[in-house]
Design a protein around this motif. Structure first.
Motif, PDB file in Angstrom:
ATOM      1  N   ALA A 125       0.817  -1.062   0.172  1.00  0.00           N
ATOM      2  CA  ALA A 125      -0.142  -0.015   0.011  1.00  0.00           C
ATOM      3  C   ALA A 125       0.868   1.302   0.124  1.00  0.00           C
ATOM      4  N   VAL A 126       0.580   2.090  -0.920  1.00  0.00           N
ATOM      5  CA  VAL A 126       1.345   3.502  -1.045  1.00  0.00           C
ATOM      6  C   VAL A 126       0.303   4.585  -0.432  1.00  0.00           C
ATOM      7  N   ALA A 127       0.894   5.421   0.276  1.00  0.00           N
ATOM      8  CA  ALA A 127       0.070   6.385   1.146  1.00  0.00           C
ATOM      9  C   ALA A 127       0.921   7.238   1.897  1.00  0.00           C
ATOM     10  N   SER A 128       0.427   8.695   2.445  1.00  0.00           N
ATOM     11  CA  SER A 128       1.376   9.162   3.112  1.00  0.00           C
ATOM     12  C   SER A 128       1.347   8.633   4.598  1.00  0.00           C
ATOM     13  N   GLY A 129       2.502   9.035   5.310  1.00  0.00           N
ATOM     14  CA  GLY A 129       2.967   8.385   6.620  1.00  0.00           C
ATOM     15  C   GLY A 129       1.743   8.510   7.597  1.00  0.00           C
ATOM     16  N   ARG A 130       0.837   9.590   7.489  1.00  0.00           N
ATOM     17  CA  ARG A 130      -0.282   9.669   8.710  1.00  0.00           C
ATOM     18  C   ARG A 130      -1.303   8.765   8.321  1.00  0.00           C
ATOM     19  N   ASN A 131      -1.293   8.232   7.290  1.00  0.00           N
ATOM     20  CA  ASN A 131      -2.308   7.031   6.863  1.00  0.00           C
ATOM     21  C   ASN A 131      -1.794   5.627   7.194  1.00  0.00           C
ATOM     22  N   GLU A 132      -0.464   5.565   7.390  1.00  0.00           N
ATOM     23  CA  GLU A 132       0.063   4.005   7.606  1.00  0.00           C
ATOM     24  C   GLU A 132      -0.902   3.395   8.602  1.00  0.00           C
ATOM     25  N   GLU A 133      -1.078   3.766   9.730  1.00  0.00           N
ATOM     26  CA  GLU A 133      -1.692   2.932  10.734  1.00  0.00           C
ATOM     27  C   GLU A 133      -3.288   2.516  10.286  1.00  0.00           C
ATOM     28  N   PHE A 134      -3.857   3.438   9.672  1.00  0.00           N
ATOM     29  CA  PHE A 134      -4.979   3.233   8.918  1.00  0.00           C
ATOM     30  C   PHE A 134      -5.126   2.121   8.041  1.00  0.00           C
TER      31      PHE A 134
END
Length: 305
Positions: free
Chosen positions: A170-179
């Motif tokens: 999954a690729v996303a910004s760090g703020r979304n890692e936990e989600f």
């Protein structure tokens, strides 16, 4: 009745809440009293001029996915009863108190799915499902990379792929890692720290929901013979350079797909995440949030108190 309408193309400011006549269902159609409707990028893109390219005629009633109850049956509709809760896709008009839909594009809402989550499933869910399974034919054990795993389409795609038995990066910004990890992602790449194409290699399938530069860079993550499926970009000859295949997926209404998605939801394998809930009167704000591409999951408009 109240409906979100545009009478000219432009920014989100051209959207107005207008009083319009309540539509009547035709043959094979039903009138739905709308309870909630999902907001998608196509909605603000229509405002920007995509409506003209799609063959729409002004004024345009916005909204393509809804959940509600059947108010009235059109001729030859025998699959539903008045008052039943349904959800699905419409060509236009979901951002309204009432909307007409083809009965063949609707599915009964299972008792285990609440209204807001039901509104988040039809278009985003169908987009992810058709791209992954109808077009890319994702199978058990394959390695999948999703270029925006935290959005409405991407967050469902992560869950669909895991339910199938695939390995998900999954690729996303760090703020979304936990989600995103909570959705089931096996690996996570924070694109704000390093280029995702430097961190992923030998992927079987890429699901591109971003387009532009991200689409072009994602080719580097695929193995020879790999497959890129995009829901936003228009492929060029770039795939041949990498020895891979690429295809654009165009989402179409499918009660069959939506029923399969509902089964996964009922089984507890998929949860539609709703990031923001706004009333119809806040449609411009909802479109602006969608355009900013920083939501986790879906934005949903409510049409009833």
């Amino acid at each position: 009745m109240k409906a979100a309408v545009i009478r000219e193309y432009g920014s989100n400011d051209v959207v107005e809440i207008a009083e319009v006549d309540r539509p009547e269902p035709g043959v094979g159609e039903v009138l739905v009293k709308v309870h909630a409707a999902g907001v998608n990028p196509i909605d603000w893109k229509i405002c920007r001029g995509a409506g003209k390219r799609m063959g729409m005629t002004l004024p345009i009633h916005l909204g393509e996915e809804l959940v509600g109850s059947i108010e009235k049956l059109g001729a030859d509709v025998e699959s539903f009863r008045q008052g039943e809760a349904v959800f699905g896709m419409v060509r236009t008009g979901a951002f309204a108190e009432y909307a007409v839909a083809k009965a063949s594009n609707l599915v009964r809402v299972p008792d285990t799915i609440d209204v807001l989550r039901a509104a988040a499933l039809p278009l985003a869910g169908s987009t992810a499902w058709q791209a992954l399974f109808d077009e890319a034919v994702l199978s058990v054990g394959q390695r999948l990379l999703i270029t925006n795993s935290s959005g409405g389409v991407g967050s469902l795609a992560v869950q669909f792929a895991k339910a199938k038995g695939a390995h998900v990066t999954a690729v996303a910004s760090g703020r979304n890692e936990e989600f995103v990890r909570a959705l089931g992602a096996d690996e996570f790449i924070d694109y704000t720290i390093r280029p995702f194409e430097d961190a992923a290699r030998d992927v079987d399938i890429v699901l591109d929901t971003m387009g532009g530069e991200t689409f072009e860079r994602a080719f580097k993550t695929l193995k020879r013979g790999g497959f890129m499926i995009t829901v936003v970009a228009f492929p060029n000859d770039e795939a041949a350079r990498y020895g891979v295949s690429v295809k654009r997926s165009f989402t179409v209404p499918s009660a069959r797909n939506l029923a399969s998605i509902a089964e996964l939801v009922e089984a507890g394998k998929v949860v539609a995440h709703v990031d923001t809930v706004l009333p119809l009167a806040k449609i411009r704000q909802a479109l602006a949030l969608s355009e900013a591409s920083r939501t986790r999951g879906k934005i949903v408009l409510t049409l009833t108190d």
